[in-house]
Enzyme design. Structure first.
Site, PDB file in Angstrom:
ATOM      1  N   ASN A  87     -22.526 -37.321 -12.123  1.00 19.66           N
ATOM      2  CA  ASN A  87     -23.688 -37.744 -12.161  1.00 19.66           C
ATOM      3  C   ASN A  87     -24.785 -36.760 -11.679  1.00 19.66           C
ATOM      4  O   ASN A  87     -24.877 -35.824 -10.805  1.00 19.66           O
ATOM      5  CB  ASN A  87     -23.807 -39.003 -10.870  1.00 19.66           C
ATOM      6  CG  ASN A  87     -22.635 -40.101 -11.255  1.00 19.66           C
ATOM      7  OD1 ASN A  87     -22.496 -40.266 -12.626  1.00 19.66           O
ATOM      8  ND2 ASN A  87     -22.124 -40.528 -10.237  1.00 19.66           N
TER       9      ASN A  87
ATOM     10  N   HIS B  35     -21.150 -32.544  -7.556  1.00 22.42           N
ATOM     11  CA  HIS B  35     -19.697 -32.909  -7.282  1.00 22.42           C
ATOM     12  C   HIS B  35     -19.294 -33.419  -8.604  1.00 22.42           C
ATOM     13  O   HIS B  35     -20.016 -34.175  -9.251  1.00 22.42           O
ATOM     14  CB  HIS B  35     -19.615 -33.838  -6.137  1.00 22.42           C
ATOM     15  CG  HIS B  35     -20.543 -34.891  -6.162  1.00 22.42           C
ATOM     16  ND1 HIS B  35     -21.914 -34.844  -5.715  1.00 22.42           N
ATOM     17  CD2 HIS B  35     -20.311 -36.184  -6.563  1.00 22.42           C
ATOM     18  CE1 HIS B  35     -22.523 -35.911  -5.980  1.00 22.42           C
ATOM     19  NE2 HIS B  35     -21.587 -36.835  -6.504  1.00 22.42           N
TER      20      HIS B  35
HETATM   21  P1  5GP Z   1     -22.606 -39.785  -6.225  1.00 22.97           P
HETATM   22  O1  5GP Z   1     -22.944 -41.200  -6.430  1.00 22.97           O
HETATM   23  O2  5GP Z   1     -23.346 -38.790  -5.833  1.00 22.97           O
HETATM   24  O3  5GP Z   1     -22.199 -39.166  -8.048  1.00 22.97           O
HETATM   25  O4  5GP Z   1     -21.196 -39.753  -5.658  1.00 22.97           O
HETATM   26  C1  5GP Z   1     -21.228 -39.697  -4.274  1.00 22.97           C
HETATM   27  C2  5GP Z   1     -19.935 -40.075  -3.697  1.00 22.97           C
HETATM   28  O5  5GP Z   1     -19.772 -39.651  -2.419  1.00 22.97           O
HETATM   29  C3  5GP Z   1     -19.568 -41.598  -3.595  1.00 22.97           C
HETATM   30  O6  5GP Z   1     -18.588 -42.046  -4.643  1.00 22.97           O
HETATM   31  C4  5GP Z   1     -19.511 -41.808  -2.229  1.00 22.97           C
HETATM   32  O7  5GP Z   1     -18.530 -43.015  -2.030  1.00 22.97           O
HETATM   33  C5  5GP Z   1     -18.851 -40.459  -1.744  1.00 22.97           C
HETATM   34  N1  5GP Z   1     -19.271 -40.206  -0.196  1.00 22.97           N
HETATM   35  C6  5GP Z   1     -20.440 -40.316   0.462  1.00 22.97           C
HETATM   36  N2  5GP Z   1     -20.510 -40.118   1.560  1.00 22.97           N
HETATM   37  C7  5GP Z   1     -19.068 -39.452   1.743  1.00 22.97           C
HETATM   38  C8  5GP Z   1     -18.481 -39.137   2.815  1.00 22.97           C
HETATM   39  O8  5GP Z   1     -19.081 -38.894   4.045  1.00 22.97           O
HETATM   40  N3  5GP Z   1     -17.211 -38.877   2.776  1.00 22.97           N
HETATM   41  C9  5GP Z   1     -16.501 -38.936   1.743  1.00 22.97           C
HETATM   42  N4  5GP Z   1     -15.370 -38.508   1.548  1.00 22.97           N
HETATM   43  N5  5GP Z   1     -17.198 -39.518   0.618  1.00 22.97           N
HETATM   44  C10 5GP Z   1     -18.577 -39.544   0.506  1.00 22.97           C
END
Ligand code: 5GP
Length: 113
Positions: A88, A101
């Site tokens: 994303n 990521h």
């Molecule tokens: P994005 O929406 O930025 O593409 O994805 C971020 C991801 O990071 C989400 O799926 C969310 O659940 C995950 N995430 C957010 N905070 C943490 C955390 O503290 N630990 C882990 N393991 N995942 C996280």
């Protein structure tokens, strides 16, 4: 306010997480709120905010991230049934954490994009 430190702290083990793979360049860990039975995040150990920050110097990290994701899929035995890899970017792409990521999702039939 930027929240990149969340993943940085996971990489440096200042915040607990389930790390499934780590080497000199890449860390992979379970997503805290999994959207599928297998939901792994793959990140570079060096800070890159988003895919917009990929350049001629750091572009090889994408191949490393992809390779790690595919190998995790094989180790978790979801490679035959299939999986999805997503990156994303920024607001419209749904990026919540300001640290590049890759999502690896699998273990069930995923809904159509
Ligand atoms: P994005 O929406 O930025 O593409 O994805 C971020 C991801 O990071 C989400 O799926 C969310 O659940 C995950 N995430 C957010 N905070 C943490 C955390 O503290 N630990 C882990 N393991 N995942 C996280």
């Amino acid at each position: 306010m930027s929240n990149y430190f969340i993943f940085q702290d996971i990489i440096h083990k200042k915040t607990p997480s389930n790390i499934v793979y780590q080497d000199q360049y890449i860390t992979a860990f379970e997503d805290i709120k999994p959207k599928a039975p297998i939901h792994i995040l793959i990140v570079p150990n060096i800070f890159i905010a988003s895919s917009n920050d990929i350049n001629i110097e750091n572009k090889n990290i994408l191949a490393d991230m992809f390779y790690v994701a595919i190998n995790i899929a094989k180790n978790k035995n979801i490679h035959q049934t299939g999986y999805r890899i997503i990156v994303n970017c920024n607001k419209h792409g749904g990026q919540e954490i300001d640290y590049l990521h890759m999502h690896l999702l699998g273990g069930k039939k995923l809904s159509k994009l």
